[in-house]
Motif scaffolding. Structure first.
Motif, mmCIF file in Angstrom:
data_model
loop_
_atom_site.group_PDB
_atom_site.id
_atom_site.type_symbol
_atom_site.label_atom_id
_atom_site.label_comp_id
_atom_site.label_asym_id
_atom_site.label_seq_id
_atom_site.Cartn_x
_atom_site.Cartn_y
_atom_site.Cartn_z
ATOM 1 N N ASP A 105 0.827 -1.209 0.000
ATOM 2 C CA ASP A 105 0.000 0.000 0.000
ATOM 3 C C ASP A 105 0.857 1.253 0.000
ATOM 4 N N GLY A 106 1.859 1.246 0.892
ATOM 5 C CA GLY A 106 2.730 2.418 1.005
ATOM 6 C C GLY A 106 3.492 2.670 -0.285
ATOM 7 N N MET A 107 3.949 1.580 -0.927
ATOM 8 C CA MET A 107 4.731 1.712 -2.149
ATOM 9 C C MET A 107 3.945 2.422 -3.235
ATOM 10 N N ARG A 108 2.625 2.147 -3.278
ATOM 11 C CA ARG A 108 1.811 2.740 -4.338
ATOM 12 C C ARG A 108 1.915 4.268 -4.282
ATOM 13 N N THR A 109 1.796 4.814 -3.107
ATOM 14 C CA THR A 109 1.891 6.264 -2.949
ATOM 15 C C THR A 109 3.331 6.742 -3.121
ATOM 16 N N SER A 110 4.236 6.038 -2.467
ATOM 17 C CA SER A 110 5.633 6.472 -2.496
ATOM 18 C C SER A 110 6.219 6.412 -3.893
ATOM 19 N N ALA A 111 5.859 5.369 -4.657
ATOM 20 C CA ALA A 111 6.382 5.243 -6.010
ATOM 21 C C ALA A 111 5.921 6.419 -6.845
ATOM 22 N N LYS A 112 4.648 6.796 -6.682
ATOM 23 C CA LYS A 112 4.125 7.952 -7.410
ATOM 24 C C LYS A 112 4.969 9.185 -7.064
ATOM 25 N N LEU A 113 5.142 9.392 -5.774
ATOM 26 C CA LEU A 113 5.915 10.543 -5.302
ATOM 27 C C LEU A 113 7.340 10.518 -5.857
ATOM 28 N N GLY A 114 7.992 9.360 -5.734
ATOM 29 C CA GLY A 114 9.395 9.262 -6.126
ATOM 30 C C GLY A 114 9.589 9.383 -7.620
ATOM 31 N N VAL A 115 8.795 8.653 -8.403
ATOM 32 C CA VAL A 115 8.987 8.655 -9.850
ATOM 33 C C VAL A 115 8.712 10.035 -10.431
ATOM 34 N N ILE A 116 7.598 10.651 -9.994
ATOM 35 C CA ILE A 116 7.292 11.982 -10.536
ATOM 36 C C ILE A 116 8.397 12.970 -10.155
ATOM 37 N N SER A 117 8.864 12.905 -8.918
ATOM 38 C CA SER A 117 9.935 13.816 -8.491
ATOM 39 C C SER A 117 11.183 13.616 -9.331
ATOM 40 N N ALA A 118 11.558 12.355 -9.566
ATOM 41 C CA ALA A 118 12.784 12.068 -10.312
ATOM 42 C C ALA A 118 12.661 12.556 -11.751
ATOM 43 N N VAL A 119 11.537 12.260 -12.384
ATOM 44 C CA VAL A 119 11.354 12.675 -13.777
ATOM 45 C C VAL A 119 11.352 14.199 -13.875
ATOM 46 N N LEU A 120 10.653 14.834 -12.959
ATOM 47 C CA LEU A 120 10.594 16.298 -12.939
ATOM 48 C C LEU A 120 12.002 16.885 -12.783
ATOM 49 N N ALA A 121 12.744 16.336 -11.823
ATOM 50 C CA ALA A 121 14.090 16.856 -11.569
ATOM 51 C C ALA A 121 14.953 16.704 -12.812
ATOM 52 N N LEU A 122 14.865 15.552 -13.473
ATOM 53 C CA LEU A 122 15.692 15.291 -14.661
ATOM 54 C C LEU A 122 15.345 16.236 -15.800
ATOM 55 N N ILE A 123 14.065 16.308 -16.131
ATOM 56 C CA ILE A 123 13.666 17.105 -17.291
ATOM 57 C C ILE A 123 13.956 18.583 -17.053
ATOM 58 N N VAL A 124 13.430 19.112 -15.943
ATOM 59 C CA VAL A 124 13.622 20.536 -15.685
ATOM 60 C C VAL A 124 15.108 20.843 -15.504
ATOM 61 N N GLY A 125 15.823 19.972 -14.791
ATOM 62 C CA GLY A 125 17.241 20.206 -14.535
ATOM 63 C C GLY A 125 18.050 20.264 -15.821
ATOM 64 N N VAL A 126 17.840 19.292 -16.715
ATOM 65 C CA VAL A 126 18.616 19.262 -17.961
ATOM 66 C C VAL A 126 18.285 20.471 -18.827
ATOM 67 N N VAL A 127 17.000 20.802 -18.941
ATOM 68 C CA VAL A 127 16.617 21.938 -19.784
ATOM 69 C C VAL A 127 17.190 23.236 -19.217
ATOM 70 N N LEU A 128 16.998 23.470 -17.916
ATOM 71 C CA LEU A 128 17.516 24.697 -17.309
ATOM 72 C C LEU A 128 19.042 24.755 -17.434
ATOM 73 N N GLY A 129 19.688 23.616 -17.234
ATOM 74 C CA GLY A 129 21.158 23.579 -17.332
ATOM 75 C C GLY A 129 21.620 23.934 -18.734
ATOM 76 N N ALA A 130 20.959 23.372 -19.745
ATOM 77 C CA ALA A 130 21.331 23.659 -21.128
ATOM 78 C C ALA A 130 21.093 25.137 -21.440
ATOM 79 N N VAL A 131 19.952 25.662 -20.977
ATOM 80 C CA VAL A 131 19.656 27.081 -21.221
ATOM 81 C C VAL A 131 20.727 27.953 -20.578
ATOM 82 N N ALA A 132 21.074 27.633 -19.334
ATOM 83 C CA ALA A 132 22.080 28.432 -18.631
ATOM 84 C C ALA A 132 23.410 28.382 -19.374
ATOM 85 N N ALA A 133 23.777 27.194 -19.889
ATOM 86 C CA ALA A 133 25.056 27.061 -20.583
ATOM 87 C C ALA A 133 25.062 27.875 -21.869
ATOM 88 N N LEU A 134 23.958 27.802 -22.602
ATOM 89 C CA LEU A 134 23.913 28.514 -23.883
ATOM 90 C C LEU A 134 23.799 30.022 -23.693
#
Lengths: 651, 309
Positions: free
Chosen positions: B97-126
């Motif tokens: 039961d706990g995993m169902r909620t936690s997985a949602k929390l963890g996966v969304i956080s990780a994907v968000l961090a990756l996408i936003v982080g890479v895009v912002l990083g590339a923008v900052a570099a350019l």
């Protein structure tokens, strides 16, 4: 109309420190089918000129004036869109360092095909076929398999071939070669130059500008030397013509080109350019009297002095004199030296990398032994093991009649034998002042009783190596490369040594600075009676300073003889090809020497071939060579060779 | 994937099992060595009742026998035992039961961090040294240096108490928004900075000059030639990032009362719910070990120079 016309080109970099004018009014014309050489020392603006033509300058760089016309079309200010159709399509470039010029995360095939798809109408299949065809053209074996590989699976020479294939894939009008061989080993350099020559020959429509730091190879056609972005030297190609293997028509064209420039009777217009040439010149009849006069008194005139000394054999004769004063017993005696490094090949398995495999030699007091070979041959390891910076795996090191065995022997040995390192940039501690760097060996061995004594000794050492003693409290980064190497030499002299191992001490320096530093080694030897083990990959450098020369290949010594003997009568096939690869500035000599280009790459020392290590690349190898390693045998007085076929080949 | 890479993965999975076994063993004995127990409470229970409880859960046997029984149940039946506090529920169900909620929390956080982080990083570099870059760098510096419990508390005050925009309870509708933001800000800022510096480094490489000299368009250079190379360091951060998210979620779930495995972990320790402690620890350890393996394999996919051995 010329194919490429550059007029009064000015390129600047806008940095935090202000504007840096890298190219300052360079003009030249390049005609279809011709080769133009551009030479100059580092920082003179050769590469920036090339990048300006392609407009691939770094972000801070900008063309601030002048014109670049390709077939009459103005490129300066033409815009990115136009330039993208020019780059890779009409003008291509090969860069200096093939190790870093290919994208490590894409296959060779991908990178070749990308270039072809960009500029031609070919579909993917056709582009693939074209890429394979190009690889075949630059002599890459098994091109289909190689297409799928990544750059790290290629050696330096192979990568440079890929770069050439990529540059030529779209049949450009102009090929710019930016020091295409500088980063490669001598025998690989020969292969690449040969390839470029044959490609140029095969397609006489191809034209190119070669940019070289070291103009020994710009025998092809030498036009100008740059200094701070100005044209300094316009020498006729007559002096630096390429070896004769080419057709007479081409030679004629060259002469015409020279006449066009109207400088045939004035080969040297500036001492800076002159020192470059003079540093490399071996025969004084090549030196124009006017050039000698122009060079006199200039800071860069050392090159001429070197040429003079070398011509009169002063360094060498001095060496003999030095040696004859002493008795003939060797100062350094290395017996069956072995140095293996163990490389792990799995969790529990290791494999010996035989960096030095049974090498013996002696050096007499006051003598200079030159040690040459390509990268990975073990020459640096020999130097370090002789001084026991590496503990030898096996073998004996005798110094002045005593074997170095105990820690006490070693400590004493270290006050008599020191080392000068290759890279003057990384071998000096950036946090220490020059005086502390030089005095460190004195401190380690407690050689100075008082502070005054230490200071006086440092100042004396700085004087020896031609450094201004007022700079003693400065840090290493405030000095140029040549000056840093002087600091390194002063440090090695601090303990008043008898024997110095010089590990490629000039290879990181510009050509004219090299001459100064080598000269200094000679002077110090005369003054202090030093004995040198002089390690270098550059045969020209070694010849100037050495009494005897040893050639190494894959951890073995293959030939050892007097410097003159090895140059005039090299016996081992490897020495022969190395010596043939030494460019000679004089076309008369160059014509007589055909360059022997070796096939293939140097094998990895981890998988050295059986028997004679050179057999895989040797043009004369037989089955017997695979069976046993030939011994180093004396074939004539003082001339040792390790080759099974010496007797047959020496005729 | 050739057989050599497959062998590598099998070998690593074997090592992962070993790691998890070590975690089980250490946790088991340390847990029992700590004073107190699941049946101790303010309300003292009788000696006989205590003994009956211990007998029921097999805790009257010697510790080593208990340990062997526990291991045997896991290996043979995948049985993590019953919870001692939540009567009638099995540990495996609570974790599920706990995993169902936690997985949602963890996966969304990780994907968000990756996408936003890479895009912002590339923008900052350019846009290096321009105003956009400077703003990005200031903000990410703040996020990198702020621990998640402070960030969580600040967000809670701002959005829940002052603005009343979002619920503060993780179990409510939209309740995961704030926990996700709190959890992803640190890795997002870190990835931004990582991408920026590696992008700048890659853009200065010789092979980028080669691509320009071939006539490749700027956009294609950045997204083709530069991006793949500059992602290499980001992928090495992948493993540590997932570990951070797993451990970070323990804190964040506590702050926002998210009914996830992190909160179950914390409360099981407070309650000395032995089977529950073991179960959550095993799951979290296995997660981190597997994620590190995934990041190592991804590394090989992006950088052909890496050999898996």
């Amino acid at each position: 109309m010329s194919l490429l016309s550059v007029k009064d080109l000015h390129t600047s970099f806008f940095t935090d420190a202000g504007e840096v004018r890298a190219v300052n009014g360079v003009s030249f014309e390049l005609e279809r089918g011709k080769i133009l050489g551009i030479v100059g020392e580092s920082g003179s603006g050769k590469s920036v000129t090339a990048y300006s033509i392609m407009q691939i300058l770094a972000e801070t760089g900008r063309i601030v004036g002048g014109s670049i016309k390709l077939d009459g079309q103005e490129l300066v200010g033409a815009g990115e869109k136009v330039m993208r159709t020019v780059r890779g399509n009409r003008i291509s470039i090969i860069f200096q360092d093939p190790m870093t010029s290919l994208n490590p995360t894409y296959t060779i095939g991908h990178q070749l095909i990308e270039a072809i798809l960009l500029h031609t109408d070919r579909d993917k299949k056709q582009a693939y076929d074209r890429a394979v065809e190009m690889l075949r053209l630059v002599n890459v074996n098994e091109p289909e398999r190689r297409m799928k590989q990544y750059p790290h699976e290629f050696s330096g020479g192979m990568r440079q071939r890929v770069m050439i294939a990529m540059a030529l894939a779209c049949e450009p009008d102009i090929l710019i070669a930016d020091e295409p061989t500088t980063a490669l080993d001598v025998t690989i350099q020969a292969q690449i130059l040969e390839l470029m020559q044959s490609l140029h020959h095969a397609r006489s429509g191809r034209r190119g500008a070669a940019v070289r730091r070291d103009h020994r190879d710009v025998r092809r056609l030498h036009l100008r030397a740059g200094d701070g972005g100005r044209d300094l030297l316009r020498a006729p190609p007559r002096l630096h013509a390429r070896p004769a293997a080419l057709d007479p028509e081409r030679r004629e064209r060259r002469t015409e080109a020279a006449a066009d420039h109207g400088h045939a009777d004035r080969p040297f217009e500036h001492a800076e350019g002159l020192s470059l040439c003079a540093a490399l010149r071996r025969r004084d009849e090549d030196l124009h009297p006017r050039a000698l006069r122009a060079a006199a008194g200039r800071p860069n005139a050392h090159g001429v002095v070197l040429a003079e000394r070398a011509r009169r054999g002063r360094i060498r004769k001095g060496g003999r004199e030095r040696m004859s004063e002493q008795n003939n017993t060797p100062l350094v005696d290395i017996r069956h030296l072995k140095e293996y490094f163990y490389i792990s090949t799995g969790p529990f398995t290791t494999k010996p990398l035989k960096a030095v495999d049974d090498v013996s030699f002696t050096i007499r007091r006051g003598e200079t032994l030159g040690l040459v070979g390509e990268s990975g041959c073990g020459k640096t390891t020999v130097g370090r093991t002789v001084l026991q910076l590496y503990k030898p795996t096996a073998g004996e090191i005798w110094y002045d009649g005593k074997q170095i065995k105990t820690a006490k022997d070693l400590k004493e040995f270290r006050t008599k034998a020191t080392m000068v390192f290759q890279d003057p940039y990384s071998s000096l501690n950036p946090r220490m002042t020059v005086s502390d760097i030089i005095a460190e060996p004195l401190d380690v061995h407690h050689l100075c009783k008082t502070k005054e004594e230490r200071r006086d000794r440092v100042l004396e050492l700085m004087q020896y190596v031609g450094l201004n003693s007022e700079h003693a409290s400065r840090y290493a980064h405030e000095f140029s490369g040549g000056q840093r190497q002087r600091i390194g030499i002063a440090r090695s002299l601090a303990v008043n040594p008898e024997f110095i191992v010089c590990d490629e001490p000039v290879s990181a320096l510009d050509v004219s600075i090299q001459a100064q530093v080598i000269n200094m080694f000679g002077d110090l030897q005369d003054k202090l009676g030093l004995t040198y083990l002089f390690i270098a990959h550059d045969l020209l450098v070694v010849r100037h300073i050495s009494d005897r020369i040893a050639v190494m290949y894959l951890g073995k010594m293959v030939e050892l003889a007097d410097a003159d003997e090895i140059y005039n009568h090299p016996l081992h096939p490897y020495s022969r090809s190395l010596i043939s690869a030494v460019p000679v500035p004089d076309p008369k000599i160059a014509r007589a020497n055909r360059r022997i280009a070796l096939k293939g790459d140097i094998p990895s020392p981890l998988n050295a071939p059986s028997g004679c290590p050179f057999r895989t690349r040797c043009p004369h190898a037989t089955e017997a060579c695979a069976e046993a390693m030939p011994e180093l045998k004396e074939v004539s007085a003082g001339h040792f060779v390790a080759c099974h076929r010496t007797a047959e080949l020496s005729d | 994937m050739n057989t050599k890479n497959l062998l590598y993965i099998l070998k690593r999975l074997g090592l992962a099992l070993l790691t998890v076994w070590v975690v089980i063993t250490v946790t088991f004995f340390v847990m029992h060595a700590v004073p107190g127990g699941p049946f101790l409470s303010e309300k003292a229970i009788s000696e006989s009742a205590m003994r009956a409880l211990e007998a029921k859960y097999g805790m009257d046997k010697p510790l080593f026998v208990q340990y062997l029984t526990y291991l045997k149940d896991i290996v043979t039946k995948f049985d993590f035992g019953p919870s001692l506090k939540q009567r009638g529920r099995m540990v495996i169900d609570i974790i599920g039961d706990g995993m169902r909620t936690s997985a949602k929390l963890g996966v969304i956080s990780a994907v968000l961090a990756l996408i936003v982080g890479v895009v912002l990083g590339a923008v900052a570099a350019l846009r290096r040294n321009r105003i956009v870059d400077k703003i990005i760098m200031v903000i990410t510096t703040a996020f990198v240096s702020m621990p998640s419990f402070i960030m969580g508390a600040l967000l809670l005050i701002l959005f829940v108490i002052k603005l009343r925009l979002l619920p503060g309870n993780g179990a409510a509708a939209g309740g995961l928004v704030l926990p996700i933001i709190t959890l992803s800000l640190y890795p997002m800022a870190y990835i931004t900075r990582l991408t920026r510096s590696s992008m700048l480094d890659v853009l200065g490489q010789d092979y980028i000059r080669t691509a320009r000299a071939k006539g490749v368009a700027k956009g294609k250079i950045i997204f083709g030639h530069a991006m793949k190379n500059s992602l290499i360091p980001v992928i090495t951060y992948f493993g540590p990032m997932l570990a951070y998210i797993v451990t970070g979620s323990i804190v964040v779930e506590q702050i926002f009362a998210v009914p996830g495995i992190g909160r179950a972990f914390v409360s099981s320790i407070i309650n000395r719910d032995y089977p529950m402690i073991m179960g959550t620890t095993i799951v979290l350890a296995a997660l981190i070990v597997v994620m590190n393996l995934v990041s190592d394999v991804l590394y090989k996919v992006v950088d052909p120079r890496i050999k898996l051995d």
